[in-house]
Design an enzyme around this catalytic site. Sequence first.
Site, mmCIF file in Angstrom:
data_model
loop_
_atom_site.group_PDB
_atom_site.id
_atom_site.type_symbol
_atom_site.label_atom_id
_atom_site.label_comp_id
_atom_site.label_asym_id
_atom_site.label_seq_id
_atom_site.Cartn_x
_atom_site.Cartn_y
_atom_site.Cartn_z
ATOM 1 N N ASP A 65 0.420 -42.203 -52.945
ATOM 2 C CA ASP A 65 1.241 -41.805 -51.823
ATOM 3 C C ASP A 65 0.923 -42.224 -50.545
ATOM 4 O O ASP A 65 1.072 -41.509 -49.452
ATOM 5 C CB ASP A 65 1.234 -40.295 -51.792
ATOM 6 C CG ASP A 65 1.580 -39.502 -53.268
ATOM 7 O OD1 ASP A 65 2.525 -40.028 -53.562
ATOM 8 O OD2 ASP A 65 0.820 -38.838 -53.400
ATOM 9 N N GLN A 122 16.296 -30.788 -48.949
ATOM 10 C CA GLN A 122 16.151 -32.017 -48.011
ATOM 11 C C GLN A 122 15.916 -33.187 -48.575
ATOM 12 O O GLN A 122 16.284 -34.350 -48.334
ATOM 13 C CB GLN A 122 14.902 -31.645 -46.959
ATOM 14 C CG GLN A 122 15.311 -30.530 -45.895
ATOM 15 C CD GLN A 122 16.575 -30.814 -45.291
ATOM 16 O OE1 GLN A 122 16.947 -31.961 -44.726
ATOM 17 N NE2 GLN A 122 17.439 -29.884 -45.177
ATOM 18 N N GLU A 123 15.151 -33.245 -49.757
ATOM 19 C CA GLU A 123 15.004 -34.242 -50.804
ATOM 20 C C GLU A 123 16.338 -35.000 -51.189
ATOM 21 O O GLU A 123 16.432 -36.217 -50.963
ATOM 22 C CB GLU A 123 14.170 -33.996 -52.074
ATOM 23 C CG GLU A 123 12.616 -33.545 -51.737
ATOM 24 C CD GLU A 123 11.937 -33.540 -52.786
ATOM 25 O OE1 GLU A 123 10.692 -33.687 -52.745
ATOM 26 O OE2 GLU A 123 12.411 -33.215 -54.145
ATOM 27 N N GLN A 166 13.537 -29.438 -51.562
ATOM 28 C CA GLN A 166 14.180 -30.234 -52.627
ATOM 29 C C GLN A 166 15.669 -30.127 -51.787
ATOM 30 O O GLN A 166 16.284 -31.424 -51.990
ATOM 31 C CB GLN A 166 14.190 -29.468 -53.792
ATOM 32 C CG GLN A 166 13.014 -29.944 -54.669
ATOM 33 C CD GLN A 166 13.295 -30.255 -55.996
ATOM 34 O OE1 GLN A 166 13.615 -29.441 -56.916
ATOM 35 N NE2 GLN A 166 13.049 -31.426 -56.549
ATOM 36 N N HIS A 195 8.226 -37.956 -52.015
ATOM 37 C CA HIS A 195 7.138 -37.022 -52.104
ATOM 38 C C HIS A 195 7.390 -35.824 -51.272
ATOM 39 O O HIS A 195 7.827 -35.831 -50.327
ATOM 40 C CB HIS A 195 5.775 -37.762 -51.621
ATOM 41 C CG HIS A 195 4.473 -36.912 -51.734
ATOM 42 N ND1 HIS A 195 4.071 -37.006 -53.003
ATOM 43 C CD2 HIS A 195 3.825 -36.338 -50.867
ATOM 44 C CE1 HIS A 195 2.927 -36.277 -52.644
ATOM 45 N NE2 HIS A 195 2.779 -35.513 -51.431
ATOM 46 N N ASN A 209 16.740 -34.933 -57.936
ATOM 47 C CA ASN A 209 16.980 -36.379 -57.125
ATOM 48 C C ASN A 209 17.811 -37.386 -57.621
ATOM 49 O O ASN A 209 18.577 -37.828 -56.873
ATOM 50 C CB ASN A 209 15.465 -36.759 -56.771
ATOM 51 C CG ASN A 209 14.953 -35.744 -55.387
ATOM 52 O OD1 ASN A 209 15.247 -36.078 -54.418
ATOM 53 N ND2 ASN A 209 13.909 -35.236 -55.774
ATOM 54 N N MET A 252 5.506 -38.851 -62.891
ATOM 55 C CA MET A 252 4.360 -38.261 -62.526
ATOM 56 C C MET A 252 3.149 -39.156 -63.053
ATOM 57 O O MET A 252 2.218 -38.589 -63.870
ATOM 58 C CB MET A 252 3.968 -36.734 -63.182
ATOM 59 C CG MET A 252 5.265 -35.846 -62.419
ATOM 60 S SD MET A 252 5.269 -35.972 -60.761
ATOM 61 C CE MET A 252 4.191 -34.749 -60.232
ATOM 62 N N ILE A 256 0.802 -42.776 -62.121
ATOM 63 C CA ILE A 256 0.317 -43.689 -61.149
ATOM 64 C C ILE A 256 1.057 -45.130 -61.547
ATOM 65 O O ILE A 256 0.709 -45.622 -63.142
ATOM 66 C CB ILE A 256 -1.288 -43.891 -60.975
ATOM 67 C CG1 ILE A 256 -1.641 -42.361 -60.391
ATOM 68 C CG2 ILE A 256 -1.671 -45.021 -60.110
ATOM 69 C CD1 ILE A 256 -3.044 -42.181 -60.457
HETATM 70 C C1 GAR Z 1 10.511 -33.643 -56.607
HETATM 71 O O1 GAR Z 1 10.041 -32.485 -55.520
HETATM 72 C C2 GAR Z 1 9.380 -34.750 -56.115
HETATM 73 O O2 GAR Z 1 9.122 -34.952 -54.605
HETATM 74 C C3 GAR Z 1 8.127 -34.752 -56.771
HETATM 75 O O3 GAR Z 1 8.531 -34.009 -58.119
HETATM 76 C C4 GAR Z 1 9.846 -33.397 -57.823
HETATM 77 C C5 GAR Z 1 10.628 -34.086 -58.927
HETATM 78 O O4 GAR Z 1 11.910 -33.177 -58.873
HETATM 79 N N1 GAR Z 1 7.249 -35.705 -56.757
HETATM 80 C C6 GAR Z 1 6.054 -35.428 -56.811
HETATM 81 O O5 GAR Z 1 5.288 -34.406 -56.661
HETATM 82 C C7 GAR Z 1 5.361 -37.087 -56.851
HETATM 83 N N2 GAR Z 1 3.822 -36.864 -56.372
HETATM 84 P P1 GAR Z 1 13.232 -33.960 -59.544
HETATM 85 O O6 GAR Z 1 12.923 -34.127 -61.196
HETATM 86 O O7 GAR Z 1 13.959 -32.538 -59.649
HETATM 87 O O8 GAR Z 1 13.655 -35.007 -58.871
#
Ligand code: GAR
Length: 202
Positions: A147, A175-176, A173, A111, A14, A92, A94
Amino acid sequence: MLNIAMLGSGKGSNAQAIMDAIAAKKLDACIVCVIADVADAFILERARQHGAPAFFVDCAPFKTKLAGAAEQHVLEILRQHGTDVIALAGFMRIIKGGLLAAYPQRIINIHPALLPAFPGVESWKQALDYGTKVAGCTVHFVDAGTDTGPIIVQRVVPVLAGDTPEMLHARIQVQEHEAYPEALRLIASGRLQIKGRRVLQL
Ligand code: GAR
């Protein structure tokens, strides 16, 4: 120009999507620093390749939250780099009161589920186990809950027969990587307003 600080724990895809949007001039922003709580997280390498300052902050003795001396250290880095907005990307831990109070309504998170469904960890697996026909992702403001903050952008993806958790997460991902730059563009536009739970575009 929006000054973005990113916090992550993992591979940083991301963060890469946001850096790519900036490089392609699709997002008028700058990554002022990237902070990870895992020393060899690939997100730090991506930051270096992009030319952004990269920091590892040891969050021990806490395992699941950002608190104490580590929270202070993070605050110091954020201030030193002129942060406007903090973008959590696979961070990861809080986020606790100190950071929330220092950056009210200026911390956002991505998320991997259509909140309020499936908060917490491995949300794509939760969706698959539950048997939902659609899954997706949410970019939201961070509040004191897990969240639970006001939603900025959501994207839907289908759950397909034969999906494994990995296949579904990979589809989410994709879409993320569109949704996060889009949410940041909306914030950079200065036209977002939070009314109660709702995020409105002026
Ligand atoms: C992503 O899918 C994000 O949505 C998730 O971790 C991944 C990180 O991917 N986040 C959570 O689960 C938060 N609760 P990335 O390191 O490739 O961006």
